[in-house]
Design a protein around this motif. Structure first.
Motif, PDB file in Angstrom:
ATOM      1  N   VAL A  12       0.886  -1.238  -0.016  1.00 26.15           N
ATOM      2  CA  VAL A  12       0.033   0.077  -0.133  1.00 26.15           C
ATOM      3  C   VAL A  12       0.933   1.213   0.078  1.00 26.15           C
ATOM      4  CG1 VAL A  12      -1.774   1.261   1.113  1.00 26.15           C
ATOM      5  CG2 VAL A  12      -1.931  -1.206   1.197  1.00 26.15           C
ATOM      6  N   GLY A  13       0.591   2.076  -1.055  1.00 29.66           N
ATOM      7  CA  GLY A  13       1.438   3.613  -0.829  1.00 29.66           C
ATOM      8  C   GLY A  13       2.347   3.469  -1.687  1.00 29.66           C
ATOM      9  N   LYS A  39      11.113  -1.616   6.167  1.00 25.84           N
ATOM     10  CA  LYS A  39      10.381  -1.288   7.228  1.00 25.84           C
ATOM     11  C   LYS A  39       9.248  -2.026   7.580  1.00 25.84           C
ATOM     12  CE  LYS A  39      11.343   1.895   9.301  1.00 25.84           C
ATOM     13  NZ  LYS A  39      12.039   2.189  10.589  1.00 25.84           N
ATOM     14  N   VAL A  40       9.297  -2.407   8.629  1.00 28.33           N
ATOM     15  CA  VAL A  40       8.027  -3.365   9.178  1.00 28.33           C
ATOM     16  C   VAL A  40       7.196  -2.675  10.306  1.00 28.33           C
ATOM     17  CG1 VAL A  40       7.318  -5.577  10.714  1.00 28.33           C
ATOM     18  CG2 VAL A  40       9.461  -5.515   9.078  1.00 28.33           C
ATOM     19  N   ARG A  41       5.841  -2.755  10.002  1.00 20.90           N
ATOM     20  CA  ARG A  41       4.858  -1.910  10.948  1.00 20.90           C
ATOM     21  C   ARG A  41       5.138  -2.263  12.356  1.00 20.90           C
ATOM     22  NH1 ARG A  41      -0.048  -2.842   6.847  1.00 20.90           N
ATOM     23  NH2 ARG A  41       0.511  -1.333   5.487  1.00 20.90           N
ATOM     24  N   ALA A  42       5.035  -1.069  13.279  1.00 19.18           N
ATOM     25  CA  ALA A  42       5.113  -1.583  14.590  1.00 19.18           C
ATOM     26  C   ALA A  42       3.991  -2.508  15.175  1.00 19.18           C
ATOM     27  CB  ALA A  42       4.882  -0.283  15.526  1.00 19.18           C
ATOM     28  N   LYS A  43       4.245  -3.293  16.060  1.00 19.59           N
ATOM     29  CA  LYS A  43       2.932  -4.273  16.453  1.00 19.59           C
ATOM     30  C   LYS A  43       1.757  -3.387  16.936  1.00 19.59           C
ATOM     31  CE  LYS A  43       6.020  -5.103  20.841  1.00 19.59           C
ATOM     32  NZ  LYS A  43       6.775  -5.956  21.372  1.00 19.59           N
ATOM     33  N   ALA A 152       7.009  -0.117   4.339  1.00 24.30           N
ATOM     34  CA  ALA A 152       7.767   0.389   3.017  1.00 24.30           C
ATOM     35  C   ALA A 152       9.190  -0.379   2.587  1.00 24.30           C
ATOM     36  CB  ALA A 152       8.126   1.871   3.267  1.00 24.30           C
ATOM     37  N   VAL A 153       9.330  -0.408   1.452  1.00 26.15           N
ATOM     38  CA  VAL A 153      10.644  -0.967   1.084  1.00 26.15           C
ATOM     39  C   VAL A 153      11.336   0.261   0.424  1.00 26.15           C
ATOM     40  CG1 VAL A 153      11.919  -2.533  -0.528  1.00 26.15           C
ATOM     41  CG2 VAL A 153       9.508  -3.138   0.518  1.00 26.15           C
ATOM     42  N   LEU A 154      12.614   0.403   1.010  1.00 24.60           N
ATOM     43  CA  LEU A 154      13.378   1.813   0.785  1.00 24.60           C
ATOM     44  C   LEU A 154      14.682   1.164   0.173  1.00 24.60           C
ATOM     45  CD1 LEU A 154      12.699   3.756   3.994  1.00 24.60           C
ATOM     46  CD2 LEU A 154      11.234   3.863   2.090  1.00 24.60           C
ATOM     47  N   GLY A 313      11.511  18.112   0.739  1.00 28.03           N
ATOM     48  CA  GLY A 313      10.869  18.421  -0.805  1.00 28.03           C
ATOM     49  C   GLY A 313       9.627  18.331  -0.827  1.00 28.03           C
ATOM     50  N   PRO A 314       8.991  18.714  -1.860  1.00 30.48           N
ATOM     51  CA  PRO A 314       7.668  18.799  -2.123  1.00 30.48           C
ATOM     52  C   PRO A 314       6.687  17.621  -1.626  1.00 30.48           C
ATOM     53  CG  PRO A 314       8.442  19.932  -3.953  1.00 30.48           C
ATOM     54  CD  PRO A 314       9.772  19.348  -3.078  1.00 30.48           C
ATOM     55  N   GLU A 315       5.966  17.477  -0.914  1.00 31.68           N
ATOM     56  CA  GLU A 315       5.090  16.292  -0.527  1.00 31.68           C
ATOM     57  C   GLU A 315       4.620  15.389  -1.650  1.00 31.68           C
ATOM     58  OE1 GLU A 315       1.969  16.584   3.152  1.00 31.68           O
ATOM     59  OE2 GLU A 315       0.940  16.962   1.221  1.00 31.68           O
ATOM     60  N   SER A 316       4.191  15.901  -2.565  1.00 25.16           N
ATOM     61  CA  SER A 316       3.873  15.180  -3.868  1.00 25.16           C
ATOM     62  C   SER A 316       5.023  14.801  -4.567  1.00 25.16           C
ATOM     63  CB  SER A 316       3.065  16.047  -4.678  1.00 25.16           C
ATOM     64  OG  SER A 316       3.877  16.951  -5.303  1.00 25.16           O
ATOM     65  N   THR A 317       6.109  14.668  -4.256  1.00 27.23           N
ATOM     66  CA  THR A 317       7.252  14.053  -4.902  1.00 27.23           C
ATOM     67  C   THR A 317       7.879  12.815  -3.989  1.00 27.23           C
ATOM     68  OG1 THR A 317       8.892  15.288  -3.442  1.00 27.23           O
ATOM     69  CG2 THR A 317       8.347  16.120  -5.682  1.00 27.23           C
ATOM     70  N   TRP A 318       6.861  12.325  -2.955  1.00 26.73           N
ATOM     71  CA  TRP A 318       7.063  11.237  -2.210  1.00 26.73           C
ATOM     72  C   TRP A 318       6.276  10.148  -2.437  1.00 26.73           C
ATOM     73  CZ3 TRP A 318      11.170  10.977   1.784  1.00 26.73           C
ATOM     74  CH2 TRP A 318      11.707  12.398   1.970  1.00 26.73           C
ATOM     75  N   ARG A 319       6.779   8.831  -2.361  1.00 30.63           N
ATOM     76  CA  ARG A 319       5.573   7.783  -2.640  1.00 30.63           C
ATOM     77  C   ARG A 319       5.052   7.828  -1.319  1.00 30.63           C
ATOM     78  NH1 ARG A 319       6.751   3.567  -6.874  1.00 30.63           N
ATOM     79  NH2 ARG A 319       8.843   4.527  -7.847  1.00 30.63           N
ATOM     80  N   ALA A 320       3.853   7.522  -1.129  1.00 30.86           N
ATOM     81  CA  ALA A 320       2.932   7.594  -0.120  1.00 30.86           C
ATOM     82  C   ALA A 320       3.681   6.544   1.470  1.00 30.86           C
ATOM     83  CB  ALA A 320       1.442   7.186  -0.031  1.00 30.86           C
ATOM     84  N   SER A 321       4.179   5.510   0.745  1.00 31.30           N
ATOM     85  CA  SER A 321       4.754   4.568   1.761  1.00 31.30           C
ATOM     86  C   SER A 321       6.131   5.075   2.477  1.00 31.30           C
ATOM     87  CB  SER A 321       5.108   3.298   1.053  1.00 31.30           C
ATOM     88  OG  SER A 321       5.975   3.383   0.112  1.00 31.30           O
TER      89      SER A 321
END
Length: 558
Positions: A12-13, A39-43, A152-154, A313-321
């Motif tokens: 997602v994102g 990155k793994v979501r917090a439990k 996310a996968v960075l 940087g502008p918010e819209s230049t980032w992937r949502a994840s």
């Protein structure tokens, strides 16, 4: 066997951001070795996107925080989730470099071709003004059992993530002096700015550690020694920490990222000269940026209580994840009592884009960041004569506006934040929260690469507030942590901020109370300390004495 590989689903994102105009010029090198962070979501977040958000708010209310040593067990990743990621990676011929519960990440290494197969992407090379970068135009994919736990996968992309938010003062026309107005703003030292904002006296940041995130450039101790000697201050303890192979690498050009690095250190160090300043150098990628914030927040050796960020940087230049991973890293810092100050940008309400829409800068728009806008400040000694919104044109003005990505946080519910002016009129997070001197014309006297110069930008405001927070923490004997809810309640209502009501940043005008140019206003440092229950105190090296001496003498630098 290939037939046994599970069907992959999108993270997602992870789809392409709205602002991505780079042109593909060929496939990435299939055998190149790269490092990727999952990155793994917090439990605590399972089943609720706001799981830890409420806990962060509660920490502010109770003035209590989780220690770094306790964080992993309290709010880290589930070890079982980490193992699922590790097992899948190994099955895809990838090596596990690190797996950390507290930092909620699994770091992997391997060939580009193996990452393409593991995450269902095609990695290509794209052109940009500085050369080429590696990226992808699809979503990232993982097996269905990993999708609920992967935040996310960075690192699949090494696209430049951010730019520094500083601007040099324009060089004066030699003939302009005879026509210049006596009321024209004049450069200031950080000490003079601190005195105009009535920063607490008798405090010097002793016992505090300030983290500074840098995505390029470097510093030299020779320049720092010369600068602080010119201010009549001891040179603070300054050290560099390498993140993902980046290092302190000055390029000997004041207009390069060196200007950002030196500005950040010199402003924070002048305000809190006995603090320990730790500069985390990371690659200018989303992976590097998020890793640097995470490493600083969890650093048990240097233990910073405030992190200063002047890149974005502008918010819209980032992937949502990517935005999710970044804002959750900042949130985790807040849970551990670490305040994160972030510059709101230097390109007005458009944030440098030309689509005729308003844009806020990220990570300043993260609801857990203390977003710092800019003003033009004028005054003599300890008296402010005028303070207005910094706006010298569309690409030399404070950033600010309303997020199109993050909903309005609870602490802004009574701040009368308008809806976004963009189509859809999203009820988003308002940026900035606070402000400070940023106009290059009333900018900061600093030293960069052997040159005494004047620099402004919201880049200066983030370390200015970071230095103030170090003083607050010193006096209070504990970190203030995530400060925003207190700012919008007892600090703003108690008179701890100078309301800036004149000027605009393009689409938005300043006005009484919160506005999308300067937020709640610039600081009255001593008043903020009093409202938080602290008092001025005697320090080994008196910030007050040094500031008065510097102000009276005009504070020639270096």
């Amino acid at each position: 066997m290939a037939s046994s590989k599970p069907k992959l689903v999108p993270v997602v994102g992870s789809e392409l951001p709205a602002q991505f105009t780079a042109k593909a010029v060929g496939r990435a090198n299939a055998i190149e070795l790269i490092t990727v962070t999952v990155k793994v979501r917090a439990k605590n977040d399972k089943g609720s996107a706001d799981g830890l958000h409420a806990l962060a708010m509660q920490a502010v209310k109770n003035r209590s925080h989780v220690s770094r040593e306790e964080f992993g067990a309290a709010h880290g990743a589930d070890p079982a989730d980490l193992k699922k990621v590790e097992d899948y990676a190994r099955a895809c011929n990838l090596n596990v470099v690190e797996s950390c519960t507290a930092k909620r990440r699994v770091v992997l290494a391997g060939k580009v071709s193996d990452f393409e197969s593991a995450f269902g992407v095609t990695l290509e090379r794209f052109e940009h003004p500085g050369g080429t970068f590696r990226s992808y135009t699809s979503s990232v994919h993982v097996p269905p059992d990993l999708e609920p736990i992967v935040e996310a996968v960075l690192g699949l992309s090494n696209r430049p993530a951010a730019k520094p938010h500083f601007q040099a003062r324009r060089r004066a026309n030699p003939l302009a002096g005879m026509f210049a107005s006596a009321d024209a703003p004049q450069p200031l030292t950080p000490l003079q700015v601190a005195q105009l904002y009535d920063f607490p006296t008798g405090l010097d940041g002793s016992g505090q550690s300030i983290a500074i995130i840098e995505l390029g450039g470097g510093f030299t101790m020779a320049d720092l020694n010369a600068y602080f000697t010119g201010l009549g201050l001891p040179t603070p303890s300054v050290s560099a920490v390498s993140v993902l192979g980046a290092s302190n690498t000055p390029v000997n050009d004041p207009n390069s990222a060196d200007g950002e690095v030196m500005l950040d250190i010199e402003v924070a160090g002048a305000v809190a000269p006995q603090s320990k300043i730790v500069v985390y150098f990371a690659p200018n990628t989303t992976q590097g940026f998020v890793t640097a914030i995470t490493n600083a927040a969890h650093d048990t050796v240097n233990a910073p209580s405030v992190i200063s960020i002047s890149w974005g940087g502008p918010e819209s230049t980032w992937r949502a994840s990517e935005r999710t991973a970044m804002t959750n890293a900042i949130r985790d810092a807040g849970l551990m009592g670490v305040t994160v100050t972030v510059a709101s940008g230097d390109n007005g309400s458009a944030d440098g884009l030309t689509d005729r829409r308003s844009h806020v800068d990220f990570p300043a728009s993260s609801p857990f960041a203390l977003a710092c806008g800019g003003t033009r400040l004028e005054g003599t000694l300890a008296s402010i004569s005028e303070e207005v919104v910094w706006n010298d044109g569309p690409n030399s003005a404070t950033g600010g506006g309303v997020s199109d990505s993050f909903p309005q946080p609870a602490y802004q519910k009574n701040a009368h934040v308008p809806k976004s002016v963009n189509p859809g009129h999203f009820a988003g997070r308002g940026v900035p929260d606070v402000a400070g001197n940023a106009d290059p014309e009333s900018g900061y006297e600093v030293r960069v690469d052997g040159l005494n110069t004047v620099i402004g930008g919201t880049s200066a405001v983030a370390p200015l507030w970071a230095g103030l927070i170090a003083l607050l923490n010193q006096s209070l004997g504990k970190p203030v942590g995530f400060l925003n809810p207190l700012l919008y309640s007892q600090i703003a209502t108690g008179g701890g901020l100078h309301d800036v009501t004149v000027g605009n940043n393009g689409s938005f005008k300043a006005g009484k109370g919160w506005d999308p140019c300067t937020g709640l206003g610039s600081p009255d440092g001593a008043k903020i300390l009093s409202l938080l229950g602290g008092t001025n105190g005697a320090a080994t090296v008196s910030h007050d004495g040094a500031s008065k001496k510097a102000a009276a003498a005009g504070a020639a630098v270096g």
